[in-house]
Design an enzyme around this catalytic site. Structure first.
Site, PDB file in Angstrom:
ATOM      1  N   ASN A   9       0.684  -1.004  -0.100  1.00 41.43           N
ATOM      2  CA  ASN A   9       0.273  -0.080   0.083  1.00 41.43           C
ATOM      3  C   ASN A   9       0.876   1.196   0.118  1.00 41.43           C
ATOM      4  O   ASN A   9       1.403   0.967   1.040  1.00 41.43           O
ATOM      5  CB  ASN A   9      -0.869  -0.211   1.204  1.00 41.43           C
ATOM      6  CG  ASN A   9      -1.719   1.252   1.269  1.00 41.43           C
ATOM      7  OD1 ASN A   9      -2.217   2.223   0.656  1.00 41.43           O
ATOM      8  ND2 ASN A   9      -2.370   1.154   2.530  1.00 41.43           N
ATOM      9  N   TRP A  10       1.135   2.143  -0.830  1.00 41.47           N
ATOM     10  CA  TRP A  10       1.622   2.871  -0.732  1.00 41.47           C
ATOM     11  C   TRP A  10       1.638   4.300  -0.502  1.00 41.47           C
ATOM     12  O   TRP A  10       2.098   5.283  -0.145  1.00 41.47           O
ATOM     13  CB  TRP A  10       1.846   3.323  -2.628  1.00 41.47           C
ATOM     14  CG  TRP A  10       3.042   2.444  -3.569  1.00 41.47           C
ATOM     15  CD1 TRP A  10       3.053   1.321  -3.306  1.00 41.47           C
ATOM     16  CD2 TRP A  10       3.092   2.859  -4.685  1.00 41.47           C
ATOM     17  NE1 TRP A  10       4.105   0.745  -3.876  1.00 41.47           N
ATOM     18  CE2 TRP A  10       4.142   1.245  -5.724  1.00 41.47           C
ATOM     19  CE3 TRP A  10       2.964   2.909  -5.666  1.00 41.47           C
ATOM     20  CZ2 TRP A  10       4.608   1.186  -6.359  1.00 41.47           C
ATOM     21  CZ3 TRP A  10       3.541   3.529  -7.006  1.00 41.47           C
ATOM     22  CH2 TRP A  10       4.663   2.240  -7.807  1.00 41.47           C
ATOM     23  N   LYS A  11       0.282   4.479  -0.373  1.00 42.27           N
ATOM     24  CA  LYS A  11      -0.661   5.341   0.671  1.00 42.27           C
ATOM     25  C   LYS A  11      -0.070   6.400  -0.408  1.00 42.27           C
ATOM     26  O   LYS A  11      -0.447   6.672  -1.377  1.00 42.27           O
ATOM     27  CB  LYS A  11      -0.295   5.411   1.670  1.00 42.27           C
ATOM     28  CG  LYS A  11      -0.312   4.206   2.520  1.00 42.27           C
ATOM     29  CD  LYS A  11      -0.272   4.651   4.442  1.00 42.27           C
ATOM     30  CE  LYS A  11       0.068   2.810   5.078  1.00 42.27           C
ATOM     31  NZ  LYS A  11       0.127   3.009   6.090  1.00 42.27           N
ATOM     32  N   HIS A  96      -9.430   1.232   5.108  1.00 45.00           N
ATOM     33  CA  HIS A  96      -8.021   1.340   5.764  1.00 45.00           C
ATOM     34  C   HIS A  96      -8.525   2.362   6.430  1.00 45.00           C
ATOM     35  O   HIS A  96      -9.420   2.873   6.222  1.00 45.00           O
ATOM     36  CB  HIS A  96      -7.130   1.902   4.126  1.00 45.00           C
ATOM     37  CG  HIS A  96      -5.519   2.269   4.743  1.00 45.00           C
ATOM     38  ND1 HIS A  96      -5.069   2.899   6.018  1.00 45.00           N
ATOM     39  CD2 HIS A  96      -4.792   0.855   4.761  1.00 45.00           C
ATOM     40  CE1 HIS A  96      -3.985   2.975   6.707  1.00 45.00           C
ATOM     41  NE2 HIS A  96      -3.639   1.194   5.769  1.00 45.00           N
ATOM     42  N   GLU A  98      -7.112   4.321   7.789  1.00 42.54           N
ATOM     43  CA  GLU A  98      -6.733   6.122   7.602  1.00 42.54           C
ATOM     44  C   GLU A  98      -8.010   6.656   6.874  1.00 42.54           C
ATOM     45  O   GLU A  98      -7.751   7.342   7.025  1.00 42.54           O
ATOM     46  CB  GLU A  98      -5.526   6.028   6.661  1.00 42.54           C
ATOM     47  CG  GLU A  98      -4.574   5.862   7.454  1.00 42.54           C
ATOM     48  CD  GLU A  98      -3.005   5.740   6.910  1.00 42.54           C
ATOM     49  OE1 GLU A  98      -2.803   5.194   5.911  1.00 42.54           O
ATOM     50  OE2 GLU A  98      -1.838   4.722   7.840  1.00 42.54           O
ATOM     51  N   GLU A 167      -5.159  -5.030  10.148  1.00 41.81           N
ATOM     52  CA  GLU A 167      -4.200  -4.253  10.395  1.00 41.81           C
ATOM     53  C   GLU A 167      -4.472  -3.654  12.125  1.00 41.81           C
ATOM     54  O   GLU A 167      -5.394  -2.545  11.897  1.00 41.81           O
ATOM     55  CB  GLU A 167      -4.212  -2.932   9.503  1.00 41.81           C
ATOM     56  CG  GLU A 167      -3.706  -4.003   8.060  1.00 41.81           C
ATOM     57  CD  GLU A 167      -3.568  -2.932   7.137  1.00 41.81           C
ATOM     58  OE1 GLU A 167      -2.164  -2.790   6.694  1.00 41.81           O
ATOM     59  OE2 GLU A 167      -3.753  -1.995   7.053  1.00 41.81           O
ATOM     60  N   GLY A 173       2.795   2.296  11.246  1.00 42.60           N
ATOM     61  CA  GLY A 173       3.679   3.194  10.405  1.00 42.60           C
ATOM     62  C   GLY A 173       4.466   3.379  12.147  1.00 42.60           C
ATOM     63  O   GLY A 173       4.594   4.484  12.279  1.00 42.60           O
ATOM     64  N   SER A 213       3.946  -2.218  10.684  1.00 41.41           N
ATOM     65  CA  SER A 213       4.944  -2.266  10.674  1.00 41.41           C
ATOM     66  C   SER A 213       5.257  -3.691  10.208  1.00 41.41           C
ATOM     67  O   SER A 213       6.979  -3.763  10.754  1.00 41.41           O
ATOM     68  CB  SER A 213       5.474  -1.768  12.259  1.00 41.41           C
ATOM     69  OG  SER A 213       5.349  -0.778  12.049  1.00 41.41           O
ATOM     70  N   GLY A 234       3.148  -1.510   4.314  1.00 41.87           N
ATOM     71  CA  GLY A 234       2.760   0.551   4.040  1.00 41.87           C
ATOM     72  C   GLY A 234       4.559   0.488   3.421  1.00 41.87           C
ATOM     73  O   GLY A 234       5.044   0.361   2.191  1.00 41.87           O
ATOM     74  N   GLY A 235       4.958   1.306   5.020  1.00 41.52           N
ATOM     75  CA  GLY A 235       6.686   1.954   4.431  1.00 41.52           C
ATOM     76  C   GLY A 235       7.352   1.173   3.529  1.00 41.52           C
ATOM     77  O   GLY A 235       8.517   1.731   2.717  1.00 41.52           O
TER      78      GLY A 235
HETATM   79  P1  13P Z   1       3.203   0.173   8.047  1.00 44.20           P
HETATM   80  O1  13P Z   1       3.638  -1.225   7.300  1.00 44.20           O
HETATM   81  O2  13P Z   1       3.422   1.485   7.300  1.00 44.20           O
HETATM   82  O3  13P Z   1       3.245   0.321   9.285  1.00 44.20           O
HETATM   83  O4  13P Z   1       1.372   0.025   6.969  1.00 44.20           O
HETATM   84  C1  13P Z   1       0.643  -0.572   7.692  1.00 44.20           C
HETATM   85  C2  13P Z   1      -0.935  -0.164   6.292  1.00 44.20           C
HETATM   86  O5  13P Z   1      -1.481   0.596   6.849  1.00 44.20           O
HETATM   87  C3  13P Z   1      -0.842  -1.138   5.432  1.00 44.20           C
HETATM   88  O6  13P Z   1      -2.069  -0.575   4.792  1.00 44.20           O
END
Ligand code: 13P
Length: 251
Positions: A9-11, A96, A98, A167, A173, A213, A234-235
């Site tokens: 997920n590149w966000k 998600h 967010e 999640e 994050g 994470s 994510g990251g």
């Molecule tokens: P991180 O891997 O950066 O913690 O993010 C997880 C995430 O929200 C994937 O959708």
């Protein structure tokens, strides 16, 4: 059979040129060293039409990070499921945390989004998970059960087309990760809810990803659990070496 999946997920990261470069680099790395699981990259909307033609669809699936809860019309700034599908994308992340917390997406809105995604042959990657206060109050099971209401109105056939991602918001994050035991416990609980609703076979076939994470150093022990079928990353999806390190946990 249930699939193992690593999805990125590149966000809201990478401009168009950077995104194309990242997709190309990942495609090269995975063409040279084939993954042992399904791999998906979910990118901002503007990248989709450019990224789909440059990745080998047999190795890397492409998805959006959201879609509208309406079919079409006067919804300025929104992007429909049909538009996402028209780029060649096959997946869409929905629900998600967010989106739930910053953009007010409710159980009802998400139910509409899931239906529209499925109507346009997109595979929803449907996210659920509790915030820290809920975990501290040991309310995580109640929270995920309530969030699943968005997808528990689907027919068994349609439910069989979706991917779930657990999640925990406190792990996103933050560098904090659920322990393998915490992940396994709640994934098994989620699968038990699916079995109750749709029967054992549908539950056994549903891929439930862990997100929060996840990195090359912890992916293997998380994915080794019987009810953890991969990750939503994510990251670590923004660097090919890290993302591939997580994908290689299935080797
Ligand atoms: P991180 O891997 O950066 O913690 O993010 C997880 C995430 O929200 C994937 O959708």
């Amino acid at each position: 059979m249930r699939k193992n999946i690593v999805a990125g997920n590149w966000k809201m990261n990478k401009n168009l040129q950077e995104g194309i470069a990242l997709a190309k680099e990942l495609n090269e790395a995975l063409t040279a060293d084939k993954p042992n699981c399904d791999v998906v990259i979910c990118t901002p909307f503007i990248h989709l039409a450019s990224v789909t033609p440059i990745v080998d669809a047999a190795i890397i699936g492409v998805g959006a990070e959201n879609c509208a809860d309406k079919v079409s019309g006067a919804y300025t700034g929104e992007v429909s499921a049909e538009m996402v599908a028209s780029t060649g994308a096959q997946y869409v992340i929905l629900g998600h945390s967010e989106r739930r917390s910053y953009y007010g997406e409710t159980v009802e809105i998400l139910e509409e989004k899931v239906k529209l995604a499925l109507a346009n042959n997109l595979t929803p990657i449907f996210c659920i998970g509790e915030v820290l206060e809920e975990r501290q109050a040991e309310k995580q099971n109640e929270v995920v059960a309530a969030q699943l209401a968005s997808v528990f109105t689907l027919s068994a056939e349609d439910f069989g087309k979706i991917i779930l991602a657990y999640e925990p918001v406190w792990a996103i994050g933050t560098g904090l990760t659920a322990t393998p035991e915490q992940a396994q416990d709640i994934h098994a609980y989620i699968r038990s809810l699916i079995a109750e609703k749709y029967g054992q076979e549908v539950a056994e076939n549903c891929s439930i990803l862990y997100g929060g994470s996840c990195k090359p150093s912890n992916a293997k022990e998380l994915f080794a659990n019987p009810d953890v079928d991969g990750g939503l990353i994510g990251g670590a999806a923004l660097k090919v070496a890290d993302f591939k390190g997580i994908i290689d946990a299935f080797k």
